[in-house]
Design a protein around this motif. Structure first.
Motif, PDB file in Angstrom:
ATOM      1  N   ARG A  69      56.529  -2.807 -13.154  1.00 52.89           N
ATOM      2  CA  ARG A  69      57.516  -2.562 -14.383  1.00 52.89           C
ATOM      3  C   ARG A  69      57.244  -3.724 -15.202  1.00 52.89           C
ATOM      4  N   PRO A  70      56.364  -3.715 -15.842  1.00 52.22           N
ATOM      5  CA  PRO A  70      55.775  -4.719 -16.952  1.00 52.22           C
ATOM      6  C   PRO A  70      57.101  -4.423 -18.196  1.00 52.22           C
ATOM      7  N   SER A  71      57.563  -5.639 -18.828  1.00 49.64           N
ATOM      8  CA  SER A  71      58.582  -5.129 -20.131  1.00 49.64           C
ATOM      9  C   SER A  71      57.521  -4.656 -21.098  1.00 49.64           C
ATOM     10  N   PRO A  72      58.326  -4.073 -22.167  1.00 46.20           N
ATOM     11  CA  PRO A  72      57.658  -3.667 -23.446  1.00 46.20           C
ATOM     12  C   PRO A  72      56.938  -4.836 -24.086  1.00 46.20           C
ATOM     13  N   ALA A  73      57.732  -6.177 -23.982  1.00 51.20           N
ATOM     14  CA  ALA A  73      57.172  -7.274 -24.719  1.00 51.20           C
ATOM     15  C   ALA A  73      55.868  -7.502 -23.963  1.00 51.20           C
ATOM     16  N   VAL A  74      55.672  -7.644 -22.651  1.00 51.56           N
ATOM     17  CA  VAL A  74      54.412  -7.903 -21.871  1.00 51.56           C
ATOM     18  C   VAL A  74      53.539  -6.938 -22.401  1.00 51.56           C
ATOM     19  N   LEU A  75      53.831  -5.706 -22.343  1.00 48.09           N
ATOM     20  CA  LEU A  75      52.786  -4.762 -22.902  1.00 48.09           C
ATOM     21  C   LEU A  75      52.404  -4.972 -24.316  1.00 48.09           C
ATOM     22  N   ASP A  76      53.035  -5.308 -25.247  1.00 51.49           N
ATOM     23  CA  ASP A  76      52.891  -5.594 -26.450  1.00 51.49           C
ATOM     24  C   ASP A  76      51.811  -6.778 -26.381  1.00 51.49           C
ATOM     25  N   SER A  77      52.077  -7.845 -25.598  1.00 53.70           N
ATOM     26  CA  SER A  77      51.356  -9.026 -25.750  1.00 53.70           C
ATOM     27  C   SER A  77      49.935  -8.868 -25.100  1.00 53.70           C
ATOM     28  N   LEU A  78      49.926  -8.040 -24.255  1.00 52.69           N
ATOM     29  CA  LEU A  78      48.590  -7.668 -23.646  1.00 52.69           C
ATOM     30  C   LEU A  78      47.691  -6.724 -24.620  1.00 52.69           C
ATOM     31  N   ALA A  79      48.379  -5.947 -25.159  1.00 54.01           N
ATOM     32  CA  ALA A  79      47.725  -5.156 -26.172  1.00 54.01           C
ATOM     33  C   ALA A  79      47.169  -6.026 -27.521  1.00 54.01           C
ATOM     34  N   ARG A  80      47.949  -6.960 -27.784  1.00 50.22           N
ATOM     35  CA  ARG A  80      47.491  -7.721 -29.102  1.00 50.22           C
ATOM     36  C   ARG A  80      46.368  -8.731 -28.332  1.00 50.22           C
ATOM     37  N   ALA A  81      46.618  -9.393 -27.108  1.00 50.66           N
ATOM     38  CA  ALA A  81      45.397  -9.925 -26.550  1.00 50.66           C
ATOM     39  C   ALA A  81      44.096  -9.358 -26.308  1.00 50.66           C
ATOM     40  N   LEU A  82      43.902  -7.912 -26.122  1.00 50.44           N
ATOM     41  CA  LEU A  82      43.063  -7.176 -25.879  1.00 50.44           C
ATOM     42  C   LEU A  82      42.558  -6.333 -27.240  1.00 50.44           C
ATOM     43  N   ARG A  83      43.172  -6.808 -28.370  1.00 47.60           N
ATOM     44  CA  ARG A  83      42.869  -6.250 -29.536  1.00 47.60           C
ATOM     45  C   ARG A  83      42.784  -4.722 -29.563  1.00 47.60           C
ATOM     46  N   MET A  84      43.748  -4.117 -28.929  1.00 47.91           N
ATOM     47  CA  MET A  84      43.821  -2.493 -28.545  1.00 47.91           C
ATOM     48  C   MET A  84      44.198  -2.107 -30.032  1.00 47.91           C
ATOM     49  N   ASP A  85      43.784  -0.843 -30.208  1.00 50.20           N
ATOM     50  CA  ASP A  85      44.165  -0.139 -31.460  1.00 50.20           C
ATOM     51  C   ASP A  85      45.560   0.590 -31.210  1.00 50.20           C
ATOM     52  N   ASP A  86      45.961   1.236 -32.102  1.00 48.74           N
ATOM     53  CA  ASP A  86      47.152   2.006 -32.019  1.00 48.74           C
ATOM     54  C   ASP A  86      47.069   3.152 -30.741  1.00 48.74           C
ATOM     55  N   GLN A  87      45.949   3.977 -30.541  1.00 48.14           N
ATOM     56  CA  GLN A  87      45.944   4.926 -29.544  1.00 48.14           C
ATOM     57  C   GLN A  87      45.804   4.387 -28.156  1.00 48.14           C
ATOM     58  N   GLU A  88      45.020   3.031 -27.913  1.00 48.47           N
ATOM     59  CA  GLU A  88      44.801   2.465 -26.753  1.00 48.47           C
ATOM     60  C   GLU A  88      46.061   1.896 -26.545  1.00 48.47           C
ATOM     61  N   HIS A  89      47.081   1.370 -27.291  1.00 51.24           N
ATOM     62  CA  HIS A  89      48.219   0.695 -27.053  1.00 51.24           C
ATOM     63  C   HIS A  89      49.311   1.829 -26.702  1.00 51.24           C
ATOM     64  N   GLN A  90      49.463   2.766 -27.404  1.00 56.18           N
ATOM     65  CA  GLN A  90      50.210   3.871 -26.653  1.00 56.18           C
ATOM     66  C   GLN A  90      49.888   4.267 -25.440  1.00 56.18           C
ATOM     67  N   HIS A  91      48.553   4.650 -25.176  1.00 59.57           N
ATOM     68  CA  HIS A  91      48.127   4.771 -23.854  1.00 59.57           C
ATOM     69  C   HIS A  91      48.607   3.640 -22.666  1.00 59.57           C
ATOM     70  N   LEU A  92      48.623   2.516 -23.113  1.00 62.08           N
ATOM     71  CA  LEU A  92      49.225   1.712 -22.097  1.00 62.08           C
ATOM     72  C   LEU A  92      50.306   1.605 -21.929  1.00 62.08           C
ATOM     73  N   ARG A  93      51.054   1.984 -22.994  1.00 60.05           N
ATOM     74  CA  ARG A  93      52.696   2.272 -22.505  1.00 60.05           C
ATOM     75  C   ARG A  93      52.899   3.328 -21.701  1.00 60.05           C
ATOM     76  N   GLU A  94      52.165   4.512 -22.127  1.00 58.41           N
ATOM     77  CA  GLU A  94      52.359   5.620 -21.368  1.00 58.41           C
ATOM     78  C   GLU A  94      52.217   5.483 -19.852  1.00 58.41           C
ATOM     79  N   LEU A  95      50.928   4.535 -19.450  1.00 61.18           N
ATOM     80  CA  LEU A  95      50.577   4.490 -18.161  1.00 61.18           C
ATOM     81  C   LEU A  95      51.591   3.459 -17.588  1.00 61.18           C
ATOM     82  N   ALA A  96      52.288   2.877 -18.320  1.00 59.55           N
ATOM     83  CA  ALA A  96      53.311   1.710 -17.745  1.00 59.55           C
ATOM     84  C   ALA A  96      54.553   2.385 -17.449  1.00 59.55           C
TER      85      ALA A  96
END
Length: 302
Positions: A69-96
């Motif tokens: 149950r990672p929070s949206p803020a944690v997911l956003d921080s991980l996406a920024r740290a990993l330099r995810m593009d929009d599609q990768e970021h959205q996939h991370l949200r869907e998996l979470a």
């Protein structure tokens, strides 16, 4: 409270994070590394946790599928740290979301029946090659050019015709695509994106299991866990019947039929590429009417 058990959705989230971490170099995210040999490919867990502003213990639990149950803020921080593009970021949200069981019910099963008006549309698109595929890339219906464009695909039984299977297992595929490696990379990434949100779907697990066993190229790309969406693209074909031609592809969702996509290839009228499409459509040995038969639409052999 964090869950201590590991469900399949939590494990999938962890696999995705690990794949992205091990493929992100320290230099890409602005870290300075020493000259010694690094045993860990990509970022270390503690480096990613620091970049994302979370504790190493919490990140390890995420990667191991124990924290779901990672929070949206944690997911956003991980996406920024990993330099995810929009599609990768959205996939991370869907998996979470699936890991946290935010999805109240599973998505509808993909449809395999191609409706009559869609078959008529395929015919009306001639000489442009067109076909309908399922989410796992089974070829469900086509017009004459849509089947003939993939040289040798019509040699296979109806239920075996699948574009991913063709790319990796058909002997003609490497000759057909000058950029075969780019084509297979995009193919696996699209399958990964679908499988990430439906990891237990039989249509996907069966295909993936077959390709993992039969194709080392597929297995290596599958392990990388890259995801991408479908985009219009220009593709070059070295076709044994009409020569080299470069076409623009356009995938479209089919409304009202879960999981189906309409794929169309076009070329500017008056160009050599368009002339090649006309020739391919006229000289194909398989009548277009076969695309409208019920057995073709459902994947059953007659």
């Amino acid at each position: 409270m964090a869950s201590e058990s590991v469900n399949s959705e939590g494990a999938e989230l962890g696999r995705y994070l690990r794949a992205r971490r091990t493929q992100t170099s320290p230099e890409h995210v602005g870290l300075t590394v020493g000259t010694g040999i690094r045993r860990t490919p990509g970022l270390r867990r503690e480096e990613l946790a620091t970049l994302a502003g979370i504790s190493i213990d919490y990140y390890v639990r995420l990667e191991r599928g124990k924290e779901t149950r990672p929070s949206p803020a944690v997911l956003d921080s991980l996406a920024r740290a990993l330099r995810m593009d929009d599609q990768e970021h959205q996939h991370l949200r869907e998996l979470a979301a699936r890991a946290a069981r935010y999805v109240p019910e599973p998505p509808p099963a993909p449809g395999r029946t191609v409706r009559p008006h869609l078959r008529l549309l395929l015919e009306s698109l001639r000489p442009n090659p067109a076909y309908v595929i399922s989410r796992s890339m089974d070829v469900l219906a086509w017009n004459s050019g849509g089947l003939a464009l993939y040289a040798g695909l019509d040699d296979w039984p109806l239920k075996q015709r699948n574009l991913a299977r063709y790319l990796f297992l058909h002997p003609a595929a490497r000759d057909l695509f000058p950029d075969w490696e780019r084509q297979i990379t995009g193919c696996v990434a699209r399958l990964r994106a679908v499988a990430g949100t439906a990891p237990d779907a039989p249509d996907l697990t069966g295909l993936v299991g077959e390709l993992l066993l039969k194709s080392p190229d597929f297995a290596g790309l599958w392990e990388r866990y890259e995801v991408t969406g479908r985009k219009p693209a220009r593709k070059t074909f070295r076709h044994p019947r009409v020569g080299t031609l470069t076409l623009t592809s356009q995938p479209l969702h089919v409304e009202g039929t879960p999981g189906q996509r309409l794929g169309v290839y076009t070329a500017e009228p008056g160009t050599p590429d368009h002339d090649a499409l006309l020739l391919l459509d006229m000289t194909t040995s398989r009548p277009a009417e076969r695309a409208a038969s019920p057995s073709e639409a459902t994947g059953r052999q007659p």
